[in-house]
Scaffold this motif. Structure first.
Motif, mmCIF file in Angstrom:
data_model
loop_
_atom_site.group_PDB
_atom_site.id
_atom_site.type_symbol
_atom_site.label_atom_id
_atom_site.label_comp_id
_atom_site.label_asym_id
_atom_site.label_seq_id
_atom_site.Cartn_x
_atom_site.Cartn_y
_atom_site.Cartn_z
ATOM 1 N N ASP A 280 36.590 29.544 54.223
ATOM 2 C CA ASP A 280 36.928 28.824 55.455
ATOM 3 C C ASP A 280 38.451 28.638 55.476
ATOM 4 O O ASP A 280 39.156 29.168 54.604
ATOM 5 N N GLU A 281 38.951 27.898 56.463
ATOM 6 C CA GLU A 281 40.407 27.837 56.639
ATOM 7 C C GLU A 281 41.125 27.323 55.379
ATOM 8 O O GLU A 281 42.122 27.904 54.937
ATOM 9 N N ILE A 282 40.583 26.261 54.796
ATOM 10 C CA ILE A 282 41.198 25.724 53.572
ATOM 11 C C ILE A 282 41.099 26.751 52.439
ATOM 12 O O ILE A 282 42.046 26.987 51.686
ATOM 13 N N GLY A 283 39.918 27.373 52.355
ATOM 14 C CA GLY A 283 39.692 28.374 51.302
ATOM 15 C C GLY A 283 40.661 29.549 51.405
ATOM 16 O O GLY A 283 41.206 30.006 50.395
ATOM 17 N N PHE A 284 40.902 30.031 52.636
ATOM 18 C CA PHE A 284 41.828 31.168 52.790
ATOM 19 C C PHE A 284 43.244 30.789 52.340
ATOM 20 O O PHE A 284 43.955 31.590 51.749
ATOM 21 N N ARG A 285 43.622 29.544 52.595
ATOM 22 C CA ARG A 285 44.950 29.092 52.131
ATOM 23 C C ARG A 285 45.010 29.133 50.606
ATOM 24 O O ARG A 285 46.003 29.576 50.019
ATOM 25 N N VAL A 286 43.931 28.639 49.970
ATOM 26 C CA VAL A 286 43.923 28.569 48.502
ATOM 27 C C VAL A 286 43.855 29.967 47.881
ATOM 28 O O VAL A 286 44.520 30.243 46.880
ATOM 29 N N MET A 287 43.080 30.866 48.498
ATOM 30 C CA MET A 287 43.013 32.250 47.989
ATOM 31 C C MET A 287 44.405 32.859 47.955
ATOM 32 O O MET A 287 44.831 33.454 46.965
ATOM 33 N N THR A 288 45.134 32.704 49.068
ATOM 34 C CA THR A 288 46.477 33.271 49.174
ATOM 35 C C THR A 288 47.409 32.663 48.131
ATOM 36 O O THR A 288 48.151 33.379 47.437
ATOM 37 N N GLN A 289 47.323 31.328 48.007
ATOM 38 C CA GLN A 289 48.161 30.600 47.045
ATOM 39 C C GLN A 289 47.885 31.097 45.615
ATOM 40 O O GLN A 289 48.818 31.417 44.867
ATOM 41 N N LEU A 290 46.609 31.183 45.267
ATOM 42 C CA LEU A 290 46.248 31.607 43.896
ATOM 43 C C LEU A 290 46.714 33.034 43.619
ATOM 44 O O LEU A 290 47.266 33.328 42.560
ATOM 45 N N LYS A 291 46.500 33.933 44.576
ATOM 46 C CA LYS A 291 46.868 35.344 44.368
ATOM 47 C C LYS A 291 48.388 35.513 44.268
ATOM 48 O O LYS A 291 48.872 36.366 43.523
ATOM 49 N N GLN A 292 49.124 34.684 45.047
ATOM 50 C CA GLN A 292 50.593 34.775 44.971
ATOM 51 C C GLN A 292 51.094 34.295 43.616
ATOM 52 O O GLN A 292 51.991 34.879 43.019
ATOM 53 N N GLU A 293 50.486 33.228 43.114
ATOM 54 C CA GLU A 293 50.929 32.645 41.845
ATOM 55 C C GLU A 293 50.449 33.433 40.627
ATOM 56 O O GLU A 293 51.156 33.558 39.641
ATOM 57 N N ARG A 294 49.192 33.894 40.713
ATOM 58 C CA ARG A 294 48.594 34.579 39.560
ATOM 59 C C ARG A 294 47.799 35.786 40.060
ATOM 60 O O ARG A 294 46.584 35.717 40.232
ATOM 61 N N PRO A 295 48.481 36.923 40.291
ATOM 62 C CA PRO A 295 47.796 38.086 40.882
ATOM 63 C C PRO A 295 46.616 38.581 40.041
ATOM 64 O O PRO A 295 45.720 39.251 40.556
ATOM 65 N N ASP A 296 46.610 38.243 38.752
ATOM 66 C CA ASP A 296 45.530 38.720 37.875
ATOM 67 C C ASP A 296 44.234 37.918 38.023
ATOM 68 O O ASP A 296 43.176 38.351 37.562
ATOM 69 N N VAL A 297 44.307 36.759 38.664
ATOM 70 C CA VAL A 297 43.098 35.945 38.824
ATOM 71 C C VAL A 297 42.097 36.674 39.717
ATOM 72 O O VAL A 297 42.467 37.204 40.764
ATOM 73 N N GLU A 298 40.827 36.706 39.286
ATOM 74 C CA GLU A 298 39.799 37.387 40.078
ATOM 75 C C GLU A 298 39.149 36.372 41.014
ATOM 76 O O GLU A 298 38.640 35.342 40.569
#
Ligand code: E4P
Length: 217
Positions: free
Chosen positions: A88-106
């Motif tokens: 959802d909207e909050i989730g998409f923000r967090v996905m982007t944040q996590l991938k930017q900070e730690r691209p290796d996170v699955e």
């Protein structure tokens, strides 16, 4: 194939077959293991998984900060943990944040009911999307169409995001999901057992065993 359960007895029994890539959980599955914390259950599941097998744990939170912080707590426990984030909207923000900070996170984008959600999850860099097959069917949606369109779109875009079908209540939903283009499925242990059972096969095997009796050396 992934196992959709947080029950250690079920996981232990199914690991013996060797076809399990990992285990998926969600807050509801964890709540069924009464009196035990998420951390406790996760530790026990990880203790019986191999180095290659994954454990998916879902982050929860009402705000971006809560969801992000819960994801960090979950991910800090073990390198074999992949994080599930609601799409959802909050989730998409967090996905982007996590991938930017730690691209290796699955990351697995969960609670997927539409091609639109899957498209956004792929753009956010998610490794998997989890379309909820039975929950879609319960609402009169056509899960096979949603999955086939998603698979076609991912191919067209050339994104590496995989489709992990989830929310199954019968075995036909599983095969339809795979045939529609899902790369993976996560299945409750009782349905895996049903997939192994076939009356015609059982009758044939019984007859072979009877005929073989006495003829074995
Ligand atoms: C998987 O990760 C999902 O959380 C799960 O398959 C949902 O299943 P349900 O619709 O049976 O609750």
């Amino acid at each position: 194939m992934f196992l959709d359960t947080a029950n250690i007895t079920e996981i232990e029994a199914m690991l013996a077959f060797g076809w399990i890539t990992g285990v998926t959980t969600n807050p509801t599955l964890l709540a069924k293991e009464k009196g035990r914390s998420r951390a406790d259950i996760s530790r026990e599941i990880l203790s019986i998984l191999s180095e290659e097998q994954r454990l998916f744990i879902q982050a929860t939170g009402e705000t971006q900060t809560e969801l992000y912080e819960d994801a960090q707590i979950i991910l800090s426990k073990d390198a074999r943990i992949a994080i599930k984030i609601p799409a959802d909207e909050i989730g998409f923000r967090v996905m982007t944040q996590l991938k930017q900070e730690r691209p290796d996170v699955e990351i697995l984008a969960t609670a997927i009911f539409s091609v639109e959600q899957s498209y956004l999850a792929a753009l956010a860099g998610c490794d998997w999307v989890a379309p909820y097959v039975n929950r879609m069917a319960n609402q009169g949606l056509q899960p096979a169409h949603v999955i086939a369109d998603t698979a076609q779109l991912f191919k067209q875009l050339g994104v590496p995001t995989k489709i992990l079908g989830a929310s199954f209540k019968n075995t036909a939903q599983i095969t339809e999901t795979l045939l529609a283009g899902a790369t993976d499925v996560t299945i409750p242990a009782d349905l895996v057992t049903v997939m192994m059972q076939n009356k015609l096969a059982a009758d044939s095997i019984h007859a072979f065993n009877l005929d073989a009796k006495g003829g074995r050396r």
